[in-house]
Write a protein that holds these residues in place. Structure first.
Motif, PDB file in Angstrom:
ATOM      1  N   PHE A  19      14.092  38.611 -24.796  1.00  0.00           N
ATOM      2  CA  PHE A  19      15.776  39.381 -24.918  1.00  0.00           C
ATOM      3  C   PHE A  19      16.648  38.421 -24.499  1.00  0.00           C
ATOM      4  O   PHE A  19      16.835  37.446 -24.060  1.00  0.00           O
ATOM      5  CB  PHE A  19      15.882  40.222 -23.216  1.00  0.00           C
ATOM      6  N   MET A  20      17.990  39.246 -25.420  1.00  0.00           N
ATOM      7  CA  MET A  20      19.451  38.300 -25.705  1.00  0.00           C
ATOM      8  C   MET A  20      20.272  38.748 -25.607  1.00  0.00           C
ATOM      9  O   MET A  20      20.543  39.977 -25.703  1.00  0.00           O
ATOM     10  CB  MET A  20      18.987  37.687 -27.215  1.00  0.00           C
ATOM     11  N   ILE A  21      20.758  37.995 -25.048  1.00  0.00           N
ATOM     12  CA  ILE A  21      22.066  38.591 -24.402  1.00  0.00           C
ATOM     13  C   ILE A  21      23.499  38.079 -24.608  1.00  0.00           C
ATOM     14  O   ILE A  21      23.387  36.872 -24.200  1.00  0.00           O
ATOM     15  CB  ILE A  21      22.112  39.433 -22.738  1.00  0.00           C
ATOM     16  N   PRO A  22      24.851  39.024 -24.698  1.00  0.00           N
ATOM     17  CA  PRO A  22      25.991  38.423 -25.162  1.00  0.00           C
ATOM     18  C   PRO A  22      26.362  37.141 -24.213  1.00  0.00           C
ATOM     19  O   PRO A  22      26.057  37.471 -23.133  1.00  0.00           O
ATOM     20  CB  PRO A  22      26.924  38.809 -25.728  1.00  0.00           C
ATOM     21  N   LEU A  23      26.778  35.782 -24.274  1.00  0.00           N
ATOM     22  CA  LEU A  23      27.449  35.424 -22.604  1.00  0.00           C
ATOM     23  C   LEU A  23      28.660  35.501 -22.547  1.00  0.00           C
ATOM     24  O   LEU A  23      28.962  35.423 -21.265  1.00  0.00           O
ATOM     25  CB  LEU A  23      27.766  33.762 -23.720  1.00  0.00           C
ATOM     26  N   ARG A  24      29.725  36.468 -23.660  1.00  0.00           N
ATOM     27  CA  ARG A  24      30.931  37.243 -22.696  1.00  0.00           C
ATOM     28  C   ARG A  24      30.122  37.902 -22.135  1.00  0.00           C
ATOM     29  O   ARG A  24      30.954  38.156 -20.927  1.00  0.00           O
ATOM     30  CB  ARG A  24      31.222  37.379 -23.745  1.00  0.00           C
ATOM     31  N   ALA A  25      29.392  38.521 -21.777  1.00  0.00           N
ATOM     32  CA  ALA A  25      28.751  40.206 -21.261  1.00  0.00           C
ATOM     33  C   ALA A  25      28.278  39.207 -19.763  1.00  0.00           C
ATOM     34  O   ALA A  25      28.530  39.662 -18.599  1.00  0.00           O
ATOM     35  CB  ALA A  25      27.613  40.642 -21.375  1.00  0.00           C
ATOM     36  N   VAL A  26      27.566  37.780 -19.953  1.00  0.00           N
ATOM     37  CA  VAL A  26      27.086  37.563 -18.501  1.00  0.00           C
ATOM     38  C   VAL A  26      28.763  37.160 -17.676  1.00  0.00           C
ATOM     39  O   VAL A  26      28.224  37.102 -15.842  1.00  0.00           O
ATOM     40  CB  VAL A  26      26.485  36.204 -18.804  1.00  0.00           C
ATOM     41  N   SER A  27      29.624  36.630 -18.431  1.00  0.00           N
ATOM     42  CA  SER A  27      30.558  36.589 -17.298  1.00  0.00           C
ATOM     43  C   SER A  27      31.403  38.236 -16.565  1.00  0.00           C
ATOM     44  O   SER A  27      31.622  38.185 -15.852  1.00  0.00           O
ATOM     45  CB  SER A  27      31.636  36.206 -18.628  1.00  0.00           C
ATOM     46  N   GLU A  28      31.507  38.579 -18.131  1.00  0.00           N
ATOM     47  CA  GLU A  28      31.609  39.654 -17.698  1.00  0.00           C
ATOM     48  C   GLU A  28      31.629  40.906 -16.775  1.00  0.00           C
ATOM     49  O   GLU A  28      32.277  41.762 -15.795  1.00  0.00           O
ATOM     50  CB  GLU A  28      32.866  40.323 -18.660  1.00  0.00           C
ATOM     51  N   LEU A  29      30.019  41.274 -17.281  1.00  0.00           N
ATOM     52  CA  LEU A  29      29.196  41.585 -16.572  1.00  0.00           C
ATOM     53  C   LEU A  29      28.408  41.541 -14.951  1.00  0.00           C
ATOM     54  O   LEU A  29      28.312  42.282 -14.164  1.00  0.00           O
ATOM     55  CB  LEU A  29      28.239  42.984 -17.455  1.00  0.00           C
ATOM     56  N   LEU A  30      28.348  40.231 -15.299  1.00  0.00           N
ATOM     57  CA  LEU A  30      27.191  39.443 -14.278  1.00  0.00           C
ATOM     58  C   LEU A  30      28.743  38.942 -12.808  1.00  0.00           C
ATOM     59  O   LEU A  30      28.463  38.648 -11.973  1.00  0.00           O
ATOM     60  CB  LEU A  30      26.795  38.778 -14.825  1.00  0.00           C
ATOM     61  N   GLY A  31      29.657  38.687 -13.250  1.00  0.00           N
ATOM     62  CA  GLY A  31      30.890  37.582 -12.819  1.00  0.00           C
ATOM     63  C   GLY A  31      30.323  36.201 -12.589  1.00  0.00           C
ATOM     64  O   GLY A  31      30.926  35.524 -12.149  1.00  0.00           O
ATOM     65  N   ALA A  32      29.814  35.833 -14.028  1.00  0.00           N
ATOM     66  CA  ALA A  32      29.391  33.856 -13.994  1.00  0.00           C
ATOM     67  C   ALA A  32      30.532  33.786 -14.451  1.00  0.00           C
ATOM     68  O   ALA A  32      31.334  34.652 -15.033  1.00  0.00           O
ATOM     69  CB  ALA A  32      28.191  34.465 -15.015  1.00  0.00           C
ATOM     70  N   THR A  33      30.786  32.889 -14.046  1.00  0.00           N
ATOM     71  CA  THR A  33      32.060  31.123 -14.470  1.00  0.00           C
ATOM     72  C   THR A  33      31.400  31.152 -15.757  1.00  0.00           C
ATOM     73  O   THR A  33      30.512  30.286 -15.974  1.00  0.00           O
ATOM     74  CB  THR A  33      32.644  30.743 -13.457  1.00  0.00           C
ATOM     75  N   VAL A  34      31.874  30.992 -16.730  1.00  0.00           N
ATOM     76  CA  VAL A  34      31.213  30.822 -18.097  1.00  0.00           C
ATOM     77  C   VAL A  34      31.746  29.966 -19.053  1.00  0.00           C
ATOM     78  O   VAL A  34      33.626  30.500 -19.254  1.00  0.00           O
ATOM     79  CB  VAL A  34      30.612  32.023 -19.370  1.00  0.00           C
ATOM     80  N   ASN A  35      32.240  28.519 -19.666  1.00  0.00           N
ATOM     81  CA  ASN A  35      32.362  27.485 -20.599  1.00  0.00           C
ATOM     82  C   ASN A  35      31.710  27.584 -21.498  1.00  0.00           C
ATOM     83  O   ASN A  35      30.556  27.381 -21.736  1.00  0.00           O
ATOM     84  CB  ASN A  35      32.667  26.657 -19.664  1.00  0.00           C
ATOM     85  N   TYR A  36      32.065  27.554 -22.847  1.00  0.00           N
ATOM     86  CA  TYR A  36      31.587  26.991 -24.355  1.00  0.00           C
ATOM     87  C   TYR A  36      32.632  25.823 -25.077  1.00  0.00           C
ATOM     88  O   TYR A  36      33.267  26.430 -24.929  1.00  0.00           O
ATOM     89  CB  TYR A  36      31.777  28.291 -24.811  1.00  0.00           C
ATOM     90  N   ASP A  37      31.742  24.982 -25.015  1.00  0.00           N
ATOM     91  CA  ASP A  37      32.308  23.390 -25.905  1.00  0.00           C
ATOM     92  C   ASP A  37      31.819  23.609 -27.047  1.00  0.00           C
ATOM     93  O   ASP A  37      31.055  23.759 -27.907  1.00  0.00           O
ATOM     94  CB  ASP A  37      31.296  22.149 -25.463  1.00  0.00           C
ATOM     95  N   ALA A  38      32.887  24.610 -28.270  1.00  0.00           N
ATOM     96  CA  ALA A  38      32.604  24.741 -29.717  1.00  0.00           C
ATOM     97  C   ALA A  38      31.820  22.955 -30.437  1.00  0.00           C
ATOM     98  O   ALA A  38      31.360  23.454 -30.999  1.00  0.00           O
ATOM     99  CB  ALA A  38      33.471  25.117 -30.309  1.00  0.00           C
ATOM    100  N   PRO A  39      32.240  21.948 -30.153  1.00  0.00           N
ATOM    101  CA  PRO A  39      32.430  20.908 -31.117  1.00  0.00           C
ATOM    102  C   PRO A  39      30.757  20.724 -30.778  1.00  0.00           C
ATOM    103  O   PRO A  39      30.134  19.931 -31.384  1.00  0.00           O
ATOM    104  CB  PRO A  39      33.496  19.723 -30.646  1.00  0.00           C
TER     105      PRO A  39
END
Length: 283
Positions: free
Chosen positions: A61-81
């Motif tokens: 099961f795959m879920i978008p990372l942004r939803a993890v933040s906005e639906l679950l309330g987690a703090t999410v950071n992404y280092d693109a490089p």
């Protein structure tokens, strides 16, 4: 979705004529068809921009990372490089890397049997990573992943819904019975980029799981359409045919307004981010 065209330049006059007529051509709409496979607390999660949750080729099961933040309330950071994402929630931490099966739970390295991916410029991660790394309770039954935790109520989206912002000013948290209607799948039509129409359409196929017939006027399958700057709720005066126990039915919502919206005299685009639904019936 952009509509691509091949242009053959016959003459300057032909080019000018083509340019003048382009304003009357609508870009092709985007149509998304997907099963409903995620439920967070009492909310069925239908759409999550840019795509719905899905099952990958490894049957994970795959879920978008942004939803993890906005639906679950987690703090999410992404280092693109580095293509690395960190997730923090309730004093627990996860670190994952795109296309890698290495994951870190609270500083301890382990391996997973599928990998996070970049899809339509958004990061999707295995839901099992969240369940294991953040110690979140989840269950998979009848092709539906249900995850529950009272802390989700602090998230951006669910806190708003739980706050009682309802057409009848009734707090949704006390007005929902998820054991009556189960959304099964949906078809969503979104206007294409550059389209003159800014209206969307949604059809939800659901089942009456209450073991009782729903009388005429009592069905209350209720979607909420969420953008960055608006929450749109279902109209209470729509038709509500009777639904027999165990029966499958389809409801359609037309003219979902996705137009630009003025806020403090600053016009903003209003793309759809989420569709959540509750399988409720009116008392």
């Amino acid at each position: 979705m952009k509509l691509c065209k091949s242009i053959v330049l016959f003459s300057l006059a032909a080019l000018l004529l083509f340019s003048l007529n382009m304003g009357n051509v609508d870009a092709k709409a985007t149509v998304i068809k997907a099963p409903v496979i995620l439920k967070i607390n009492q909310y069925y999660i239908l759409y999550t921009s840019p795509d719905a949750p899905y099952i990958d080729k490894q049957q994970r099961f795959m879920i978008p990372l942004r939803a993890v933040s906005e639906l679950l309330g987690a703090t999410v950071n992404y280092d693109a490089p580095k293509k690395t994402a960190t997730i923090s929630w309730d004093h627990k931490n996860i670190e994952v890397t795109i296309n890698s099966n290495n994951v870190t739970y609270n500083g301890k390295n382990t391996k997973i049997d599928t990998v996070p991916v970049l899809k339509q410029k958004q990061v999707f991660i295995p839901a099992k990573v969240l369940l294991d790394g953040l110690n979140i309770k989840g269950s998979w039954e009848d092709q539906l992943l249900t995850i529950k935790d009272n802390k989700f109520k602090k998230s951006k989206v669910i806190s708003y819904l739980e706050g009682g912002y309802d057409p009848n000013t009734i707090p949704l948290s006390t007005d929902i019975d998820t054991n009556k209607i189960r959304p099964l799948s949906y078809e969503l039509t979104l206007p294409g980029d550059g389209s003159s129409s800014k209206m969307g359409t949604l059809s939800i196929t659901a089942r009456n799981i209450s073991s009782k017939d729903l009388k005429l006027g009592s069905e209350d399958l209720r979607p909420t359409f969420i953008t960055d700057i608006s929450y749109q709720y279902d109209k209470q005066d729509r038709d509500r045919p009777a639904v027999q126990a165990g029966a499958t039915f389809t409801r359609t919502w037309n003219k979902i307004d996705l137009s630009s919206t003025s806020s403090s005299n600053n016009f903003q685009s209003n793309p759809l981010k989420y569709i959540v639904a509750v399988g409720n019936t009116k008392d």
